[in-house]
Design a protein around this motif. Structure first.
Motif, PDB file in Angstrom:
ATOM      1  N   PHE A   1      30.626   2.455  21.708  1.00 47.73           N
ATOM      2  CA  PHE A   1      30.434   1.310  22.595  1.00 47.73           C
ATOM      3  C   PHE A   1      31.783   0.790  23.083  1.00 47.73           C
ATOM      4  O   PHE A   1      32.815   0.961  22.419  1.00 47.73           O
ATOM      5  N   LEU A   2      31.747   0.121  24.234  1.00 49.84           N
ATOM      6  CA  LEU A   2      32.907  -0.595  24.754  1.00 49.84           C
ATOM      7  C   LEU A   2      32.907  -2.010  24.185  1.00 49.84           C
ATOM      8  O   LEU A   2      31.859  -2.669  24.156  1.00 49.84           O
TER       9      LEU A   2
ATOM     10  N   ASP B   1      30.171   6.465  30.938  1.00 49.96           N
ATOM     11  CA  ASP B   1      29.069   5.949  30.113  1.00 49.96           C
ATOM     12  C   ASP B   1      29.156   4.455  29.851  1.00 49.96           C
ATOM     13  O   ASP B   1      28.199   3.867  29.332  1.00 49.96           O
ATOM     14  N   TYR B   2      30.297   3.835  30.196  1.00 48.71           N
ATOM     15  CA  TYR B   2      30.540   2.491  29.687  1.00 48.71           C
ATOM     16  C   TYR B   2      30.537   1.379  30.735  1.00 48.71           C
ATOM     17  O   TYR B   2      30.550   0.211  30.386  1.00 48.71           O
TER      18      TYR B   2
ATOM     19  N   LYS C   1      26.888   9.940  26.058  1.00 46.81           N
ATOM     20  CA  LYS C   1      26.634   9.317  24.759  1.00 46.81           C
ATOM     21  C   LYS C   1      25.143   9.043  24.557  1.00 46.81           C
ATOM     22  O   LYS C   1      24.397   8.871  25.521  1.00 46.81           O
TER      23      LYS C   1
ATOM     24  N   ASP D   1      27.567  -0.708  26.989  1.00 42.41           N
ATOM     25  CA  ASP D   1      27.730   0.528  27.745  1.00 42.41           C
ATOM     26  C   ASP D   1      27.125   0.267  29.116  1.00 42.41           C
ATOM     27  O   ASP D   1      26.829  -0.880  29.457  1.00 42.41           O
ATOM     28  N   ARG D   2      26.932   1.301  29.896  1.00 43.27           N
ATOM     29  CA  ARG D   2      26.485   1.077  31.267  1.00 43.27           C
ATOM     30  C   ARG D   2      25.062   0.529  31.351  1.00 43.27           C
ATOM     31  O   ARG D   2      24.647   0.034  32.395  1.00 43.27           O
TER      32      ARG D   2
ATOM     33  N   PHE E   1      22.012   4.772  24.269  1.00 41.12           N
ATOM     34  CA  PHE E   1      22.545   3.652  25.031  1.00 41.12           C
ATOM     35  C   PHE E   1      21.928   2.368  24.488  1.00 41.12           C
ATOM     36  O   PHE E   1      20.930   2.395  23.756  1.00 41.12           O
TER      37      PHE E   1
ATOM     38  N   VAL F   1      34.944  10.425  24.354  1.00 41.81           N
ATOM     39  CA  VAL F   1      34.156   9.566  25.244  1.00 41.81           C
ATOM     40  C   VAL F   1      34.317   9.963  26.706  1.00 41.81           C
ATOM     41  O   VAL F   1      35.312  10.559  27.108  1.00 41.81           O
TER      42      VAL F   1
ATOM     43  N   THR G   1      24.502  -4.866  27.123  1.00 42.57           N
ATOM     44  CA  THR G   1      25.357  -5.318  26.021  1.00 42.57           C
ATOM     45  C   THR G   1      24.493  -5.748  24.846  1.00 42.57           C
ATOM     46  O   THR G   1      23.301  -6.049  25.001  1.00 42.57           O
TER      47      THR G   1
ATOM     48  N   ILE H   1      37.212   1.275  23.171  1.00 46.73           N
ATOM     49  CA  ILE H   1      35.942   1.928  22.868  1.00 46.73           C
ATOM     50  C   ILE H   1      35.941   2.271  21.384  1.00 46.73           C
ATOM     51  O   ILE H   1      36.927   2.792  20.857  1.00 46.73           O
TER      52      ILE H   1
END
Length: 325
Positions: free
Chosen positions: A19-20, A100-101, A2, A42-43, A5, A96, A46, A67
């Motif tokens: 996004f999560l 990535d999250y 994605k 995401d990873r 970020f 997704v 926030t 997500i």
């Protein structure tokens, strides 16, 4: 992969990405206007998000740990980036990649695991070596040990965090045992490797780091006492007194009753290990606070885990000289 970020976002930028959902709530302004507030991530981190209009229909189908795909404007609110959402919908699974999250250790997991096995193999006591080696040799344990976070929020709260934390503690245990020769290095290494093995069952981390039902009800100390006790009982002839010592090291590693420790450390190795674990955890929390953009030139983001901000020492020391007149 994605894009962008959270860490890539700039003010006055319009984005369309995924996004999560970490938090979701409906709020009211002081004037009584209803709006949607989300914490998205995401990873890389926030970010807060708000949606002022026409959010009722899309929000109805969205829950925490879903997500979502958003179209949003990046704005600055209270010196921090915030998203104002224009459009919002649930993401489709094929859109997704879950990698990535969730944040991940920056270390090489394969190298960390090899280091851990070296530390386990360095244990000279045959009973402890067999105990630790047997637990780590279980494929189900090994797979989760390489992926598990060390905590939900407090420290090393990312995939691979537990392994990173434990390998660091093994190194500290080796150093402290060399400094204080009266310490039993094998006991320190054993508790370093096994003290959080209950977190393999306490935590879940498929879409977000959270607790299993059993983890909520029992906690990792109770869970690992059962796991390690079963492993010791399965070793024929395992000394009863050594079993008691290992169990005490595990149940006392939080150090204080108010921190969830069933017993205070009453063996010198238990006391030393508590301080090593506490120090490594706190250093990780400091590192995390300093890594987050705070909007302040010389201060970190506020660390909820430690209840304070931290001075960006390098930036402060490079600043203009302070007059002593």
């Amino acid at each position: 992969m994605k894009t962008p970020f959270v860490s890539d976002l700039n003010a006055e930028q319009t984005i369309t990405t995924f996004f999560l959902v970490h938090e979701k709530e409906i709020r009211n302004t002081r004037a009584g206007k209803t709006f949607l507030r989300l914490a998205l991530g995401d990873r890389s981190g926030t970010i807060e998000a708000v949606m002022w209009d026409q959010f009722e229909v899309p929000a109805k189908d969205i829950s925490r740990d879903d997500i979502v795909k958003v179209n949003a404007r990046v704005e600055i609110y209270k010196n921090k980036p915030q998203l104002t959402l224009q459009q919002l919908r649930l993401a489709k699974s094929e859109e997704v990649d879950l990698a990535d999250y969730l944040p991940h250790t920056k270390e090489d997991v394969g190298k960390l695991w090899a280091q851990l096995l070296e530390y386990a193999n360095s244990i000279s006591n045959p009973w402890l070596k067999k105990l630790v080696g047997g637990i780590l040799a279980d494929p189900a344990v090994a797979t989760r040990y390489k992926r598990a976070p060390a905590a939900k929020v407090m420290h090393h709260a990312y995939l691979g965090g537990l392994l990173e934390h434990v390998v660091g503690l093994c190194g500290l245990a080796k150093l402290i045992a060399a400094h204080y020769p009266e310490l039993n290095a094998d006991l320190l290494m054993t508790v370093a490797i096994l003290h959080d093995v209950g977190k393999l069952d306490e935590l879940c981390y498929d879409r977000a780091i959270s607790y299993t039902t059993e983890g909520q009800l029992l906690g990792h100390i109770v869970m690992e006492i059962e796991t390690v006790a079963k492993a010791m009982d399965a070793i024929e002839g395992f000394p009863a007194n050594l079993k008691t010592v290992v169990q005490h090291l595990l149940i006392s590693h939080h150090g204080q009753y108010e921190f969830g420790s069933p017993k205070l450390p009453m063996i010198r190795e238990a006391l030393v290990f508590h301080y090593l674990d506490d120090m490594d955890s706190k250093m990780a929390a400091v590192r995390a606070a300093l890594a987050v953009e705070s909007g302040e030139e010389e201060w970190s983001a506020y660390s909820a885990a430690l209840g304070r901000k931290f001075l960006k020492l390098d930036a402060f020391l490079k600043g203009p000289a302070v007059s002593t007149k």
